[in-house]
Design a protein around this motif. Structure first.
Motif, mmCIF file in Angstrom:
data_model
loop_
_atom_site.group_PDB
_atom_site.id
_atom_site.type_symbol
_atom_site.label_atom_id
_atom_site.label_comp_id
_atom_site.label_asym_id
_atom_site.label_seq_id
_atom_site.Cartn_x
_atom_site.Cartn_y
_atom_site.Cartn_z
ATOM 1 N N GLU A 299 17.718 95.393 17.837
ATOM 2 C CA GLU A 299 18.942 95.261 17.330
ATOM 3 C C GLU A 299 20.023 94.317 18.316
ATOM 4 O OE1 GLU A 299 20.257 99.386 15.226
ATOM 5 O OE2 GLU A 299 19.979 99.559 17.245
ATOM 6 N N LEU A 300 19.785 94.470 19.661
ATOM 7 C CA LEU A 300 20.417 93.931 20.407
ATOM 8 C C LEU A 300 20.292 92.459 20.464
ATOM 9 C CD1 LEU A 300 20.895 96.040 23.565
ATOM 10 C CD2 LEU A 300 22.764 95.321 22.368
ATOM 11 N N ALA A 301 18.833 92.068 20.339
ATOM 12 C CA ALA A 301 18.270 90.674 20.342
ATOM 13 C C ALA A 301 18.695 90.064 19.101
ATOM 14 C CB ALA A 301 16.580 90.828 20.412
ATOM 15 N N ALA A 302 18.734 90.814 18.109
ATOM 16 C CA ALA A 302 18.981 90.040 16.575
ATOM 17 C C ALA A 302 20.575 89.783 16.561
ATOM 18 C CB ALA A 302 18.722 90.945 15.472
ATOM 19 N N GLU A 303 21.547 90.600 17.351
ATOM 20 C CA GLU A 303 22.759 90.593 17.535
ATOM 21 C C GLU A 303 23.223 89.387 18.506
ATOM 22 O OE1 GLU A 303 26.049 92.685 19.976
ATOM 23 O OE2 GLU A 303 25.381 94.038 18.348
ATOM 24 N N ALA A 304 22.225 88.997 19.369
ATOM 25 C CA ALA A 304 22.568 87.992 20.570
ATOM 26 C C ALA A 304 21.962 86.640 20.069
ATOM 27 C CB ALA A 304 21.961 88.387 21.863
ATOM 28 N N GLY A 305 20.804 86.856 19.104
ATOM 29 C CA GLY A 305 20.142 85.685 18.718
ATOM 30 C C GLY A 305 19.069 85.180 19.558
ATOM 31 N N VAL A 306 18.542 86.158 20.270
ATOM 32 C CA VAL A 306 17.539 85.852 21.200
ATOM 33 C C VAL A 306 16.212 86.571 20.903
ATOM 34 C CG1 VAL A 306 19.299 85.574 23.165
ATOM 35 C CG2 VAL A 306 18.063 87.780 23.040
ATOM 36 N N ASN A 307 15.299 86.260 21.592
ATOM 37 C CA ASN A 307 13.933 86.859 21.376
ATOM 38 C C ASN A 307 13.727 88.217 21.978
ATOM 39 O OD1 ASN A 307 11.122 87.702 22.437
ATOM 40 N ND2 ASN A 307 10.685 85.763 21.439
ATOM 41 N N PRO A 308 13.311 89.432 21.247
ATOM 42 C CA PRO A 308 13.301 90.537 21.900
ATOM 43 C C PRO A 308 12.693 90.678 23.175
ATOM 44 C CG PRO A 308 12.756 90.712 19.674
ATOM 45 C CD PRO A 308 12.719 89.161 19.866
ATOM 46 N N ASN A 309 11.582 89.834 23.505
ATOM 47 C CA ASN A 309 11.205 89.786 24.972
ATOM 48 C C ASN A 309 12.120 89.500 25.981
ATOM 49 O OD1 ASN A 309 8.652 90.651 23.947
ATOM 50 N ND2 ASN A 309 7.907 88.804 23.822
ATOM 51 N N THR A 310 13.106 88.408 25.490
ATOM 52 C CA THR A 310 14.009 88.254 26.436
ATOM 53 C C THR A 310 15.075 89.024 26.646
ATOM 54 O OG1 THR A 310 13.923 85.947 25.609
ATOM 55 C CG2 THR A 310 15.820 86.335 26.769
ATOM 56 N N MET A 311 15.402 89.809 25.627
ATOM 57 C CA MET A 311 16.236 91.088 25.579
ATOM 58 C C MET A 311 15.709 92.034 26.684
ATOM 59 S SD MET A 311 19.424 92.088 25.061
ATOM 60 C CE MET A 311 20.125 91.161 24.090
ATOM 61 N N GLN A 312 14.581 92.286 26.348
ATOM 62 C CA GLN A 312 13.645 93.595 27.198
ATOM 63 C C GLN A 312 13.825 92.955 28.563
ATOM 64 O OE1 GLN A 312 12.521 96.443 25.986
ATOM 65 N NE2 GLN A 312 12.107 96.874 28.168
ATOM 66 N N ARG A 313 13.592 92.148 28.980
ATOM 67 C CA ARG A 313 13.445 91.772 30.314
ATOM 68 C C ARG A 313 14.758 91.787 31.139
ATOM 69 N NH1 ARG A 313 12.164 85.381 32.786
ATOM 70 N NH2 ARG A 313 12.201 86.062 34.951
ATOM 71 N N ALA A 314 15.978 91.378 30.477
ATOM 72 C CA ALA A 314 17.362 91.464 30.785
ATOM 73 C C ALA A 314 17.615 93.119 31.009
ATOM 74 C CB ALA A 314 18.195 91.023 30.001
ATOM 75 N N LEU A 315 17.407 94.048 30.054
ATOM 76 C CA LEU A 315 17.720 95.311 30.207
ATOM 77 C C LEU A 315 16.970 95.948 31.223
ATOM 78 C CD1 LEU A 315 18.060 96.170 26.360
ATOM 79 C CD2 LEU A 315 19.753 95.522 28.085
ATOM 80 N N THR A 316 15.661 95.507 31.358
ATOM 81 C CA THR A 316 14.794 96.175 32.607
ATOM 82 C C THR A 316 15.497 95.958 33.770
ATOM 83 O OG1 THR A 316 12.615 95.812 31.173
ATOM 84 C CG2 THR A 316 12.422 96.089 33.663
ATOM 85 N N GLU A 317 15.731 94.694 33.945
ATOM 86 C CA GLU A 317 16.535 94.275 35.265
ATOM 87 C C GLU A 317 17.793 95.083 35.606
ATOM 88 O OE1 GLU A 317 18.513 90.347 37.144
ATOM 89 O OE2 GLU A 317 16.630 90.041 36.231
ATOM 90 N N LEU A 318 18.521 95.398 34.450
ATOM 91 C CA LEU A 318 19.642 96.203 34.655
ATOM 92 C C LEU A 318 19.294 97.636 34.944
ATOM 93 C CD1 LEU A 318 21.779 94.598 31.671
ATOM 94 C CD2 LEU A 318 22.427 94.688 34.075
ATOM 95 N N GLU A 319 18.188 98.217 34.453
ATOM 96 C CA GLU A 319 17.720 99.643 34.731
ATOM 97 C C GLU A 319 17.261 99.623 36.146
ATOM 98 O OE1 GLU A 319 14.607 101.090 32.241
ATOM 99 O OE2 GLU A 319 15.436 100.274 30.561
#
Length: 124
Positions: free
Chosen positions: A39-59
């Motif tokens: 959902e976040l990736a679609a909202e931001a217009g980015v690849n889900p893998n890119t969003m996953q990488r960013a969220l993992t860093e924030l974790e």
């Protein structure tokens, strides 16, 4: 959430920065649940893998907490959020002082200009 990306840096790094801003501004309050990666990736217009990488860093930093089957949540740690807010403010101040120096103002002169600006804004 409104996403803004530039071409000068990696998108995942910009996502990390923007999520941090969403947290310290209260747009993502402590304890709030984030939408799914897709959902976040679609909202931001980015690849889900890119969003996953960013969220993992924030974790890793502790700002986000993942709970199996429930999703990701913003930390409830108000001290951590306060430190992030303070660190962000210091960086913006350093950038401002640097920019003012480039146009010929000393740090003290920039501070004086900020005081004048603040007074003017409070009188509006």
């Amino acid at each position: 959430m409104k996403w803004n990306f530039t071409e000068d840096r990696a998108i995942y790094a910009q996502i990390v920065e923007q999520v941090k801003l969403f947290i310290i501004s209260g747009e993502l309050p402590p304890g709030s649940r984030l939408p799914s990666v897709r959902e976040l990736a679609a909202e931001a217009g980015v690849n889900p893998n890119t969003m996953q990488r960013a969220l993992t860093e924030l974790e890793i930093t502790g700002l986000l907490i993942s709970q199996r089957t429930l999703g990701r949540f913003v930390t409830d740690d108000s001290d951590l959020i306060f430190l992030l807010k303070r660190e962000t403010a210091r960086k913006k101040i350093a950038d401002f002082i640097g920019d003012m120096s480039k146009i010929g103002y000393s740090a003290d002169e920039a501070k004086d200009l900020m005081n004048i600006y603040t007074e003017e804004k409070s009188n509006e």
